[in-house]
Design a protein around this motif. Structure first.
Motif, PDB file in Angstrom:
ATOM      1  N   ASP A 108      -6.790  -1.030  -5.275  1.00  0.00           N
ATOM      2  CA  ASP A 108      -6.193   0.298  -5.147  1.00  0.00           C
ATOM      3  C   ASP A 108      -7.170   1.422  -5.469  1.00  0.00           C
ATOM      4  O   ASP A 108      -6.773   2.494  -5.916  1.00  0.00           O
ATOM      5  CB  ASP A 108      -4.922   0.410  -5.992  1.00  0.00           C
TER       6      ASP A 108
ATOM      7  N   ARG B  22      -4.690   2.030 -10.380  1.00  0.00           N
ATOM      8  CA  ARG B  22      -3.626   1.942 -11.377  1.00  0.00           C
ATOM      9  C   ARG B  22      -3.621   0.562 -12.033  1.00  0.00           C
ATOM     10  O   ARG B  22      -3.342   0.450 -13.229  1.00  0.00           O
ATOM     11  CB  ARG B  22      -2.272   2.238 -10.737  1.00  0.00           C
TER      12      ARG B  22
ATOM     13  N   ARG C  34       4.456   1.516  -3.679  1.00  0.00           N
ATOM     14  CA  ARG C  34       3.457   1.707  -4.725  1.00  0.00           C
ATOM     15  C   ARG C  34       3.762   0.834  -5.925  1.00  0.00           C
ATOM     16  O   ARG C  34       4.898   0.366  -6.122  1.00  0.00           O
ATOM     17  CB  ARG C  34       3.398   3.175  -5.155  1.00  0.00           C
TER      18      ARG C  34
ATOM     19  N   ASP D 293       0.852  -1.185   0.000  1.00  0.00           N
ATOM     20  CA  ASP D 293       0.000   0.000   0.000  1.00  0.00           C
ATOM     21  C   ASP D 293       0.887   1.234   0.000  1.00  0.00           C
ATOM     22  O   ASP D 293       1.898   1.291   0.717  1.00  0.00           O
ATOM     23  CB  ASP D 293      -0.911   0.019   1.227  1.00  0.00           C
ATOM     24  N   ARG D 294       0.490   2.230  -0.776  1.00  0.00           N
ATOM     25  CA  ARG D 294       1.298   3.451  -0.867  1.00  0.00           C
ATOM     26  C   ARG D 294       1.168   4.314   0.378  1.00  0.00           C
ATOM     27  O   ARG D 294       2.006   5.183   0.622  1.00  0.00           O
ATOM     28  CB  ARG D 294       0.913   4.241  -2.106  1.00  0.00           C
TER      29      ARG D 294
END
Length: 394
Positions: A168, A173, A132, A40-41
Motif C-alpha cells: 500500500d 497503513r 480500504r 485496493d482503495r
C-alpha cells in the motif's frame, strides 16, 4: 452492491494494495495455489504517480509471467536505446534484445496495473477495488491473523488470513499498524514536476543532467512522452508561487534545452503534477503474520527510475517466500531483497543529493549499470536454486 459482498471468511493471504507490487504478488501467490484476496482503495485501472520506466529485470519478469505481450498489444512502445545527455558528452546505449527481453518498456500505470490485476484474477485471486484497510486483527502472541476491511459506503468485513501483505505504498497503513522498523534511511530527496506531452517524437529513454538538476523523456502509451524535471526540494518550494508550469519550463530550459525548444510544437495532455520528494528507506519487510512489498517496504528516490523494477522483483521474492509457508523463508526474503537493493539504494541516494560534478555522476551511472546486471544474475540464481529456469543473463 458492496465491494465486500461475496468474500470468504478466510484466505491464505490478503494483499493490501492492488497496483504493480500488490497485483503481481497476488498473481504469483495464486499461481502457487494459495487462496488470495487483494484489495485496493482506488478504482480499477486508475492512474497513479509513476515514472513508468522499466529496466531489464522488470521486463524480463513480465515476459516470464506471460503478460508482456499483452502490455505491448495495448500500445506500449518498445524502447530500443537509452541516451545520457551530459553537458560535455552524449552517451547512446543500444538495448540489445535478449531472450525474454526484446526491448525496454514504460507502460502507463493505467495499463500495467490493469494487466497485472487481470492476470491475478485469471490465476484465481479475488481482487476488490474501492476497499480500504481499516485495521488489523491481532492473534496469539502478537501475530497478525486478519484484517478489517471497509468499503466506500462504510460497510465493514473481518477476514482471517495466514499472512497480510502490505503493498500500500510509501505511506503504508500496514507498515504503520505493525510498526515496521526502518533499517536504512536515505539522506537526500529530489523534487519532481512532470507531465505527458503529445507531438514529441522521442526514440528511447533520454536522461539529461546538469549541475544540480535532472530531466528525462520517457515514451509511453498513447503516443505520449512523460517529461520530468528534477530539482532540489527547496527550488520547488521557492518557486511554488510561480506555479508548476513555470518551474517545469525553467528546469527543462536549463537542463534539457533541446527538449525545451521543441515544446512549442507539442501539447501538454492533462495537467502537470508535482512530487516534493521523500527520503528513501528500507523497512524490515516481515513479521509474525505480515509482510511488506513495493514502496511499503523499500522506497528510493525516483531519480534513477528503478522503482517499478524493484516492485516486480520484490513481488517475486516475497511470493516465493510466502509459498514456502514458514517464517524462516520470510527472513530469507529480507536477505535476498537487501542483497540486491542496498548498493543500488546507496548509489541512488548519492545521485539524489544533486551535489556531484560530471565526473562523479558518470562514475555513479556506470556503477548503477553494473548493479542492474548483478541484479538480473542474482534473481536468475535464486530461480535456478528453486528449480525455476533463468531465461536471460545480465
Amino acid at each position: 452492491m458492496s465491494a465486500l459482498d461475496g468474500l470468504e471468511p478466510g484466505y491464505d493471504a490478503v494483499v493490501v494494495g492492488a497496483r504493480a507490487a500488490g497485483a503481481a504478488t497476488a498473481m504469483l501467490l495464486a499461481g502457487h495455489g494459495l487462496r488470495v484476496l487483494a484489495v485496493d482503495r482506488g478504482t480499477y485501472g486508475s492512474d497513479t504517480l509513476s515514472t513508468h520506466a522499466l529496466m531489464r529485470l522488470g521486463v524480463l519478469q513480465l515476459a516470464r509471467w506471460g503478460v508482456l505481450e499483452r502490455i505491448e498489444a495495448m500500445g506500449t512502445p518498445r524502447v530500443s536505446r537509452t541516451v545520457f545527455h551530459y553537458p560535455d558528452e552524449v552517451v547512446d546505449i543500444p538495448i540489445k534484445p535478449q531472450e525474454g527481453v526484446p526491448a525496454l518498456f514504460a507502460p502507463r500505470r493505467t495499463v500495467l496495473d490493469r494487466v497485472l490485476v487481470d492476470a491475478a484474477i485469471e490465476r484465481g485471486a479475488v481482487v476488490r477495488h474501492r476497499v480500504r484497510l481499516a485495521d488489523l486483527v491481532g492473534g496469539a502472541g502478537g501475530r497478525v491473523d486478519g484484517v478489517v476491511l471497509q468499503d466506500d459506503e462504510g460497510g465493514c468485513r473481518t477476514v482471517r488470513t495466514r499472512i497480510v501483505i502490505g503493498a500500500d505504498g510509501l505511506r503504508s497503513r500496514v507498515a504503520s499498524l505493525v510498526e515496521a522498523p526502518v533499517t536504512r534511511s536515505g539522506r537526500h530527496a529530489t523534487a519532481t514536476v512532470y507531465g505527458y506531452w503529445s507531438g514529441l517524437d522521442i526514440d528511447g529513454y533520454h536522461w539529461y543532467w546538469s549541475r544540480g538538476l535532472a530531466a528525462g523523456a520517457i515514451p509511453t502509451n498513447g503516443n505520449q512522452v512523460l517529461l520530468f524535471a528534477g530539482m532540489p526540494a527547496r527550488r520547488l518550494a521557492e518557486g511554488a508561487a510561480a506555479g508548476l508550469a513555470a518551474i517545469h519550463e525553467r528546469v527543462l530550459a536549463e537542463c534539457a534545452p533541446e527538449i525545451a525548444t521543441r515544446l512549442g510544437g507539442a501539447r501538454l495532455v492533462g495537467s502537470l503534477r508535482g512530487f516534493p520528494g521523500h527520503p528513501g528507506f528500507l523497512r524490515r519487510p516481515w513479521g509474525p503474520g505480515w509482510a511488506l512489498v513495493g514502496d511499503a517496504g523499500y522506497f528510493k528516490d525516483p531519480i534513477t527510475a528503478h522503482g517499478l523494477s524493484d516492485a516486480l522483483r520484490d513481488a517475486e521474492l516475497l511470493a516465493l517466500a510466502v509459498s514456502e509457508g514458514d517464517e524462516a523463508a520470510l527472513g530469507g526474503y529480507e536477505l535476498a531483497r537487501d542483497a540486491v537493493a542496498e548498493r543500488f539504494f546507496e548509489l541512488t541516494d548519492r545521485i539524489a543529493a544533486l551535489e556531484w560534478d560530471m565526473r562523479e555522476l558518470k562514475t555513479l551511472h556506470r556503477a548503477l549499470s553494473e548493479e542492474m546486471k548483478r541484479e538480473v544474475r542474482e534473481i536468475n540464481r535464486i530461480r535456478d536454486v528453486r528449480g525455476e529456469p533463468a531465461t536471460a543473463t545480465g
